[in-house]
Design an enzyme around this catalytic site. Structure first.
Site, PDB file in Angstrom:
ATOM      1  N   TYR A  63     -12.022  -3.497  12.523  1.00 17.24           N
ATOM      2  CA  TYR A  63     -10.736  -2.815  12.325  1.00 17.24           C
ATOM      3  C   TYR A  63      -9.913  -2.843  13.622  1.00 17.24           C
ATOM      4  O   TYR A  63      -8.728  -3.179  13.609  1.00 17.24           O
ATOM      5  CB  TYR A  63     -11.006  -1.372  11.878  1.00 17.24           C
ATOM      6  CG  TYR A  63      -9.763  -0.528  11.638  1.00 17.24           C
ATOM      7  CD1 TYR A  63      -9.053  -0.645  10.454  1.00 17.24           C
ATOM      8  CD2 TYR A  63      -9.324   0.397  12.583  1.00 17.24           C
ATOM      9  CE1 TYR A  63      -7.923   0.129  10.215  1.00 17.24           C
ATOM     10  CE2 TYR A  63      -8.206   1.175  12.358  1.00 17.24           C
ATOM     11  CZ  TYR A  63      -7.507   1.048  11.171  1.00 17.24           C
ATOM     12  OH  TYR A  63      -6.389   1.819  10.946  1.00 17.24           O
ATOM     13  N   ASN A  98       2.036  -2.293   5.534  1.00 18.58           N
ATOM     14  CA  ASN A  98       1.319  -1.029   5.718  1.00 18.58           C
ATOM     15  C   ASN A  98      -0.106  -1.078   5.169  1.00 18.58           C
ATOM     16  O   ASN A  98      -0.997  -0.439   5.732  1.00 18.58           O
ATOM     17  CB  ASN A  98       2.104   0.100   5.037  1.00 18.58           C
ATOM     18  CG  ASN A  98       1.248   1.335   4.845  1.00 18.58           C
ATOM     19  OD1 ASN A  98       1.015   2.104   5.780  1.00 18.58           O
ATOM     20  ND2 ASN A  98       0.735   1.540   3.627  1.00 18.58           N
ATOM     21  N   GLY A 126       0.817  -1.215   0.000  1.00 18.58           N
ATOM     22  CA  GLY A 126       0.000   0.000   0.000  1.00 18.58           C
ATOM     23  C   GLY A 126       0.845   1.258   0.000  1.00 18.58           C
ATOM     24  O   GLY A 126       0.510   2.249   0.655  1.00 18.58           O
ATOM     25  N   THR A 178      -8.300  -6.202  14.280  1.00 16.00           N
ATOM     26  CA  THR A 178      -7.114  -6.520  13.461  1.00 16.00           C
ATOM     27  C   THR A 178      -5.891  -5.771  13.972  1.00 16.00           C
ATOM     28  O   THR A 178      -4.785  -6.290  13.970  1.00 16.00           O
ATOM     29  CB  THR A 178      -7.319  -6.174  11.968  1.00 16.00           C
ATOM     30  OG1 THR A 178      -7.566  -4.766  11.804  1.00 16.00           O
ATOM     31  CG2 THR A 178      -8.449  -6.974  11.359  1.00 16.00           C
ATOM     32  N   LYS A 179      -6.093  -4.519  14.395  1.00 16.58           N
ATOM     33  CA  LYS A 179      -4.945  -3.719  14.808  1.00 16.58           C
ATOM     34  C   LYS A 179      -4.404  -4.184  16.158  1.00 16.58           C
ATOM     35  O   LYS A 179      -3.197  -4.171  16.390  1.00 16.58           O
ATOM     36  CB  LYS A 179      -5.320  -2.234  14.828  1.00 16.58           C
ATOM     37  CG  LYS A 179      -5.644  -1.684  13.423  1.00 16.58           C
ATOM     38  CD  LYS A 179      -4.509  -1.928  12.442  1.00 16.58           C
ATOM     39  CE  LYS A 179      -4.764  -1.343  11.065  1.00 16.58           C
ATOM     40  NZ  LYS A 179      -3.629  -1.534  10.143  1.00 16.58           N
ATOM     41  N   SER A 214      -2.110   0.551  14.533  1.00 16.78           N
ATOM     42  CA  SER A 214      -2.873   1.787  14.723  1.00 16.78           C
ATOM     43  C   SER A 214      -3.062   2.044  16.207  1.00 16.78           C
ATOM     44  O   SER A 214      -3.027   1.119  17.021  1.00 16.78           O
ATOM     45  CB  SER A 214      -4.251   1.649  14.068  1.00 16.78           C
ATOM     46  OG  SER A 214      -5.077   2.753  14.412  1.00 16.78           O
ATOM     47  N   ARG A 232       0.041   5.634  -1.875  1.00 16.35           N
ATOM     48  CA  ARG A 232      -0.561   6.876  -1.343  1.00 16.35           C
ATOM     49  C   ARG A 232      -0.552   6.810   0.182  1.00 16.35           C
ATOM     50  O   ARG A 232      -0.187   5.781   0.780  1.00 16.35           O
ATOM     51  CB  ARG A 232      -1.972   7.103  -1.880  1.00 16.35           C
ATOM     52  CG  ARG A 232      -2.950   6.003  -1.581  1.00 16.35           C
ATOM     53  CD  ARG A 232      -4.222   6.164  -2.420  1.00 16.35           C
ATOM     54  NE  ARG A 232      -5.029   4.971  -2.391  1.00 16.35           N
ATOM     55  CZ  ARG A 232      -6.155   4.832  -1.688  1.00 16.35           C
ATOM     56  NH1 ARG A 232      -6.599   5.845  -0.958  1.00 16.35           N
ATOM     57  NH2 ARG A 232      -6.842   3.710  -1.711  1.00 16.35           N
ATOM     58  N   ILE A 260      -3.698  10.401  11.193  1.00 16.08           N
ATOM     59  CA  ILE A 260      -2.803  10.805  10.106  1.00 16.08           C
ATOM     60  C   ILE A 260      -3.667  11.276   8.931  1.00 16.08           C
ATOM     61  O   ILE A 260      -4.631  10.591   8.548  1.00 16.08           O
ATOM     62  CB  ILE A 260      -1.888   9.639   9.664  1.00 16.08           C
ATOM     63  CG1 ILE A 260      -1.216   8.963  10.889  1.00 16.08           C
ATOM     64  CG2 ILE A 260      -0.854  10.125   8.659  1.00 16.08           C
ATOM     65  CD1 ILE A 260      -0.247   9.810  11.674  1.00 16.08           C
ATOM     66  N   VAL A 292      -2.909  -7.844  -1.147  1.00 16.23           N
ATOM     67  CA  VAL A 292      -2.228  -8.499  -0.022  1.00 16.23           C
ATOM     68  C   VAL A 292      -3.083  -9.608   0.587  1.00 16.23           C
ATOM     69  O   VAL A 292      -2.558 -10.494   1.271  1.00 16.23           O
ATOM     70  CB  VAL A 292      -1.814  -7.436   1.033  1.00 16.23           C
ATOM     71  CG1 VAL A 292      -3.008  -6.969   1.837  1.00 16.23           C
ATOM     72  CG2 VAL A 292      -0.725  -7.957   1.951  1.00 16.23           C
TER      73      VAL A 292
HETATM   74  P1  NAP Z   1      -5.129   4.907   2.614  1.00 18.51           P
HETATM   75  O1  NAP Z   1      -4.791   6.326   2.349  1.00 18.51           O
HETATM   76  O2  NAP Z   1      -6.556   4.460   2.499  1.00 18.51           O
HETATM   77  O3  NAP Z   1      -4.202   3.980   1.707  1.00 18.51           O
HETATM   78  C1  NAP Z   1      -4.325   2.587   1.808  1.00 18.51           C
HETATM   79  C2  NAP Z   1      -3.279   1.917   0.950  1.00 18.51           C
HETATM   80  O4  NAP Z   1      -3.429   0.504   1.101  1.00 18.51           O
HETATM   81  C3  NAP Z   1      -3.446   2.232  -0.525  1.00 18.51           C
HETATM   82  O5  NAP Z   1      -2.179   2.358  -1.118  1.00 18.51           O
HETATM   83  C4  NAP Z   1      -4.162   0.994  -1.059  1.00 18.51           C
HETATM   84  O6  NAP Z   1      -3.850   0.699  -2.402  1.00 18.51           O
HETATM   85  C5  NAP Z   1      -3.577  -0.076  -0.179  1.00 18.51           C
HETATM   86  N1  NAP Z   1      -4.443  -1.245  -0.089  1.00 18.51           N
HETATM   87  C6  NAP Z   1      -5.713  -1.313   0.352  1.00 18.51           C
HETATM   88  N2  NAP Z   1      -6.172  -2.582   0.268  1.00 18.51           N
HETATM   89  C7  NAP Z   1      -5.156  -3.309  -0.258  1.00 18.51           C
HETATM   90  C8  NAP Z   1      -5.003  -4.662  -0.597  1.00 18.51           C
HETATM   91  N3  NAP Z   1      -6.003  -5.550  -0.429  1.00 18.51           N
HETATM   92  N4  NAP Z   1      -3.832  -5.074  -1.116  1.00 18.51           N
HETATM   93  C9  NAP Z   1      -2.815  -4.196  -1.292  1.00 18.51           C
HETATM   94  N5  NAP Z   1      -2.899  -2.890  -1.005  1.00 18.51           N
HETATM   95  C10 NAP Z   1      -4.062  -2.470  -0.487  1.00 18.51           C
HETATM   96  O7  NAP Z   1      -4.706   4.485   4.111  1.00 18.51           O
HETATM   97  P2  NAP Z   1      -3.619   5.123   5.108  1.00 18.51           P
HETATM   98  O8  NAP Z   1      -4.307   6.071   5.985  1.00 18.51           O
HETATM   99  O9  NAP Z   1      -2.400   5.539   4.373  1.00 18.51           O
HETATM  100  O10 NAP Z   1      -3.310   3.832   5.999  1.00 18.51           O
HETATM  101  C11 NAP Z   1      -2.159   3.017   5.813  1.00 18.51           C
HETATM  102  C12 NAP Z   1      -2.058   2.078   7.008  1.00 18.51           C
HETATM  103  O11 NAP Z   1      -1.962   2.851   8.195  1.00 18.51           O
HETATM  104  C13 NAP Z   1      -3.276   1.175   7.203  1.00 18.51           C
HETATM  105  O12 NAP Z   1      -2.875  -0.094   7.663  1.00 18.51           O
HETATM  106  C14 NAP Z   1      -4.078   1.896   8.276  1.00 18.51           C
HETATM  107  O13 NAP Z   1      -4.894   1.005   9.017  1.00 18.51           O
HETATM  108  C15 NAP Z   1      -2.955   2.468   9.115  1.00 18.51           C
HETATM  109  N6  NAP Z   1      -3.345   3.628   9.936  1.00 18.51           N
HETATM  110  C16 NAP Z   1      -3.826   4.778   9.379  1.00 18.51           C
HETATM  111  C17 NAP Z   1      -4.151   5.854  10.197  1.00 18.51           C
HETATM  112  C18 NAP Z   1      -4.654   7.167   9.680  1.00 18.51           C
HETATM  113  O14 NAP Z   1      -5.030   8.031  10.505  1.00 18.51           O
HETATM  114  N7  NAP Z   1      -4.678   7.412   8.387  1.00 18.51           N
HETATM  115  C19 NAP Z   1      -3.990   5.744  11.573  1.00 18.51           C
HETATM  116  C20 NAP Z   1      -3.522   4.569  12.104  1.00 18.51           C
HETATM  117  C21 NAP Z   1      -3.176   3.518  11.270  1.00 18.51           C
HETATM  118  P3  NAP Z   1      -4.483   1.544  -3.646  1.00 18.51           P
HETATM  119  O15 NAP Z   1      -3.828   2.899  -3.572  1.00 18.51           O
HETATM  120  O16 NAP Z   1      -4.074   0.763  -4.841  1.00 18.51           O
HETATM  121  O17 NAP Z   1      -5.940   1.608  -3.426  1.00 18.51           O
END
Ligand code: NAP
Length: 258
Positions: free
Chosen positions: A162, A89, A11, A165-166, A149, A14, A195, A63
């Protein structure tokens, strides 16, 4: 074989993943990143990563799908001839954000498959490849990093699957840290807080209000680069004697305050 260390960031096209890829590229890593989108949709991400100096490669791979996980490792093997680090990620939030009194099994199964089964079995593949390389004398900068997370500690009753899993990623980290210790492969968990990414775009106003009302000690949204810097530090080996450790990158959100 690449002379530079090679990371796979799931992932990485982005959000937090892209912040991680950019931070690693700036430290001289080659970065392979995966995602679901067409290659034509990640050209800007590729350019952003390569602007930092490193070589980057996109692998379209889900994944949660076993064949895709194997192909991702195979493509790295043929493109770079080595894999030093895996960053688990990729993740999705609860589908529909339904209250747990009403939430359905479809979201539960999907979130489990992407957020937990994927990282568990991708780590298995990557670890076996790392061990294989070490046994043939390759000097790896081996490491596994799991992006969980703050939801491992904070409940959200509209995102129960969610949160589960975390929380489980903490055990996943302990399991792999313990199993890979004999090979000198450290395994870490990073718990990001709020984030600013596409994942949180739908709840910006809610969290803006909570931040203004004092939710965080450091009163601002986290940026993908905040997590990227933490990954770069771990990748450098700065916490080599701390395998199994959890880092919170959350502006002090986890601190209990009266
Ligand atoms: P995001 O902006 O929604 O980006 C998610 C990324 O994961 C994208 O690149 C997406 O690919 C990829 N993805 C989704 N499903 C997938 C799959 N089945 N196989 C491969 N790639 C997949 O999310 P984010 O906020 O950056 O989050 C990234 C990680 O950080 C996640 O694990 C999330 O739970 C964790 N997190 C986020 C936050 C927050 O506040 N944002 C806080 C705590 C933890 P595509 O671009 O091709 O769609």
């Amino acid at each position: 074989m690449s002379h530079q260390p090679v990371a796979l960031v799931t992932g990485g096209g982005r959000g937090i993943g892209l912040g991680i890829c950019e931070a690693l590229a700036a430290e001289g890593w080659c970065v392979a990143f995966s995602g679901l989108r067409d290659a034509s949709d990640v050209t800007e991400a590729l350019e952003r990563i390569e602007q930092h100096g490193g070589e980057a490669k996109y692998i379209r791979a889900d994944v949660s799908v076993a064949d895709d996980r194997q192909r991702a490792i195979d493509e790295i093997r043929s493109a770079f001839g080595r894999l030093d680090m895996l960053v688990n990620n990729a993740g999705i939030t609860s589908q529909g954000r339904d209250d747990i009194l009403a939430a359905g099994e479809a979201s539960y199964d999907k979130v489990m498959d992407v957020n937990l089964k994927g990282p568990f079995f991708l780590t298995q593949l990557a670890a076996n490849y790392m061990v294989e390389q070490m046994e043939t004398g390759v000097d790896l900068r081996a490491c596994v990093i799991n992006i969980s997370s703050i939801s491992a500690q904070f409940i959200s009753t509209n995102r129960g699957d969610y949160c589960l899993t975390k929380a489980a990623m903490g055990m996943l980290t302990q399991l792999w840290a313990s199993r890979l210790g004999e090979y000198g492969i450290p395994v870490y968990e990073i718990q990001p807080g709020l984030i600013r990414t596409d994942m949180t775009a739908a709840v910006t106003e809610k969290y803006d209000r909570m931040i203004a009302d004092g939710l965080l000690v450091t009163p601002r949204w986290g940026e993908p680069g905040d997590v990227g810097k933490a990954v770069a530090m771990l990748a450098r080996g700065d916490l080599a004697y701390s395998t199994g450790q959890t880092l919170t990158i959350d502006g002090g959100m986890h601190i209990r305050r009266l």
